[in-house]
Design an enzyme around this catalytic site. Structure first.
Site, PDB file in Angstrom:
ATOM      1  N   HIS A 137     -10.799  30.441  44.299  1.00  0.00           N
ATOM      2  CA  HIS A 137     -10.332  30.349  42.917  1.00  0.00           C
ATOM      3  C   HIS A 137     -11.512  30.191  41.960  1.00  0.00           C
ATOM      4  O   HIS A 137     -12.571  29.726  42.338  1.00  0.00           O
ATOM      5  CB  HIS A 137      -9.400  29.152  42.746  1.00  0.00           C
ATOM      6  N   ILE A 176     -25.800  28.953  48.256  1.00  0.00           N
ATOM      7  CA  ILE A 176     -25.504  28.190  49.475  1.00  0.00           C
ATOM      8  C   ILE A 176     -24.906  29.129  50.512  1.00  0.00           C
ATOM      9  O   ILE A 176     -23.920  29.813  50.254  1.00  0.00           O
ATOM     10  CB  ILE A 176     -24.558  27.020  49.173  1.00  0.00           C
ATOM     11  N   TYR A 223     -12.331  21.870  38.128  1.00  0.00           N
ATOM     12  CA  TYR A 223     -11.332  22.408  37.191  1.00  0.00           C
ATOM     13  C   TYR A 223     -12.085  22.895  35.946  1.00  0.00           C
ATOM     14  O   TYR A 223     -11.894  22.407  34.849  1.00  0.00           O
ATOM     15  CB  TYR A 223     -10.303  21.345  36.822  1.00  0.00           C
TER      16      TYR A 223
END
Length: 530
Positions: free
Chosen positions: A108, A235, A473
């Site tokens: 997401h 990463i 978020y």
């Protein structure tokens, strides 16, 4: 590599970019550079996607189910590397030719920062780097950054019924961004965040070096466990500590409406949610839809959704002591394995095969328009305050808005604010996630105004100086960087909301590891400019 083979690779790449839209010197130079750095012509043809490829649009559109995120600027290249050396090549070539990269972890992305940019850019999509290696004796796992949470949970359960990992509820969330931003989950009051349980990592820096915890040093290792990995490098993988759990946990999902005293229950919940047994995480989801008691009338539904790391009898005892007002009975509760609880919280029917966790493009997650925001609550919201939220629910369509109240306390509060960049620790009762969904673009202004109005209304009830927010978020309403290098002062506007006093340390580490600000986006940590 022979001169002929290099020419063959470059001709393939040039054909890919033959459309007038994408055929620029900048991109040609980048691809010629790749042709020299990547040795295998068959390999490179399988990892480069341009607008000329028939599968380009499908691949690009798969990056987001949030139709709100749009841009006239699309990547000239989507690069899906198969190994670390190919990533090193892409970083080298993009840095050499001034082409920005965006790193896509596969899950997401609230604001689309992994796949949109207003400057020429390449997406490095990690979907091919998703291996998961479980060591049940050592109780650790190495997880590549392109994996999803569902895949991680599945592979752990495949190896052991008594080991688990703490991270988010939704199985399609990507590991790379989720872990590096914190990673709150249904066992966080017992085990902390995902970032609290990371013990090593592999990262490629702006110079193409592959670094692990020892070679990157403790400062950089600190920064990527809650400070957002894409500010500091790319990463590749995480090493995490697996957690001991019983073979059975207990869950429930009990609904109460305003007619069933929901206001008083939510008010009381605020006084106990962060103080109950650490094994218990009692979450509340709030929404508005038709009343089951008054036909044609809307009401607020409060869904009390719980994970208890233990058996039903112990849960009932704890609930009777701390929250008898809810009226929980044994029939409301289900004992199940930890992996079954993952499916329960997503909403899959009981008995669904856990194989569904491997479907990372699961059709359950519908495409639509979405906006999210977050807050932290340190003093209980008054009855009048809650009733004000209920009134605002009536100003937006049924089922379109939801608030999540996620409790703190337990292990979350035991860890100091400076232990990791994730600073939301002791003193917080709960976190609020605001979300609003809609289906038609014409409704966008209405719904965005509604959630911003709600956020403004909530200012008196939430944390202050700074008004804190959860980095995972992501919310560009909090402030954005300039397109190029941004100032410390400008970035601090949004940075202290996510990271509080840890922001300054993150800036110092960024200045040391990536002084030219190669890894950047609209809300990346900036270096201090000389």
């Amino acid at each position: 590599m022979t001169t002929f083979k290099k020419l063959t690779i470059f001709l393939f790449l040039s054909v890919c970019l033959s459309s007038s839209w994408a055929n620029t010197t900048l991109h040609d130079d980048f691809l010629e550079c790749l042709s020299h750095k990547i040795m295998n012509s068959n390999s490179i043809s399988q990892v480069i996607y341009t607008p000329k490829n028939s599968s380009y649009s499908t691949l690009y559109n798969s990056f987001s189910s949030n139709l709100r995120i749009t841009s006239d600027f699309k990547p000239s290249i989507i690069f899906t590397p198969n190994d670390e050396s190919q990533i090193q090549a892409a970083i080298y070539c993009s840095k050499k030719h001034g082409l920005q990269i965006r790193i896509r972890g596969g899950g997401h992305d609230y604001e689309g920062l992994s796949y949109i940019s207003e400057t020429p850019f390449v997406i490095i999509d990690l979907r091919n780097l998703r291996s998961i290696s479980i060591d049940t004796e050592d109780k650790t796992a190495w997880i590549q950054a392109g994996a999803t949470l569902g895949e991680v949970y599945y592979r752990i359960a495949e190896k052991s019924k008594k080991l688990a990992f703490v991270a988010g509820v939704c199985p399609t969330v990507g590991v790379g961004g989720h872990f590096s931003g914190g990673g709150y989950g249904m066992m966080s009051r017992k085990f902390g965040t995902a970032a609290d349980n990371i013990i090593d990592a592999k990262l490629i820096d702006a110079n193409g070096r592959i670094l692990d915890r020892k070679s990157m040093g403790e400062d950089l290792f600190w920064a990527i466990r809650g400070g957002g990995g894409t500010s500091f490098g790319l990463i590749i993988s995480w090493k995490v500590k697996l957690l001991d759990i019983p073979e059975k946990v207990t869950v429930f999902n009990v609904t109460r409406t305003l007619e069933q005293n929901a206001t008083q229950l939510v008010y009381k919940w605020q006084y106990i949610a962060d103080k109950v047994d650490d094994n218990l995480l009692l979450r509340v989801f709030l929404g508005s839809s038709e009343s089951p008691f008054q036909r044609g009338q809307r009401t607020v539904h409060a869904f009390f959704t719980t994970m208890f790391v233990g058996g039903v009898d112990d849960l009932l005892h704890e609930m009777q002591d701390s929250f008898p007002e809810l009226g929980l009975v044994k029939e409301d509760c289900i004992e199940m394995s930890w992996i079954e609880s993952i499916l329960f919280f997503v909403g899959f029917p009981r008995g669904t095969s856990i194989d569904v966790l491997l479907d990372w493009n699961n059709s359950t997650y519908q495409t639509g328009f979405f906006k999210g925001k977050s807050d932290y609550v340190q003093r209980p919201i008054s009855i009048n305050g809650l009733e004000g939220i209920w009134k605002l629910f009536n100003q937006v369509g049924e089922y379109s808005a939801e608030l999540q109240f996620s409790p703190y306390g337990g292990k979350l509060s035991d860890i100091s604010q400076s232990e990791t960049p994730f600073p939301h620790r002791d003193g917080n009762i709960f976190m609020i996630h605001y979300g609003v969904n809609w289906r038609e673009m014409e409704s966008s202004n209405k719904h965005l105004s509604w959630i911003r109005n709600l956020y403004g209304y909530m200012a008196r009830y939430v944390s202050k100086s700074p008004r804190a927010a959860y980095f995972n978020y992501r919310d560009l309403d909090l402030g954005v960087n300039n397109k190029g290098n941004t100032s410390y002062e400008q970035a601090r506007i949004w940075g202290v909301k996510y990271f509080k006093n840890n922001f300054d340390r993150l800036v110092k580490i960024k200045t040391k590891i990536d002084p030219t600000n190669f890894f950047r986006n609209e809300q990346s940590i900036p270096p201090l400019l000389s």
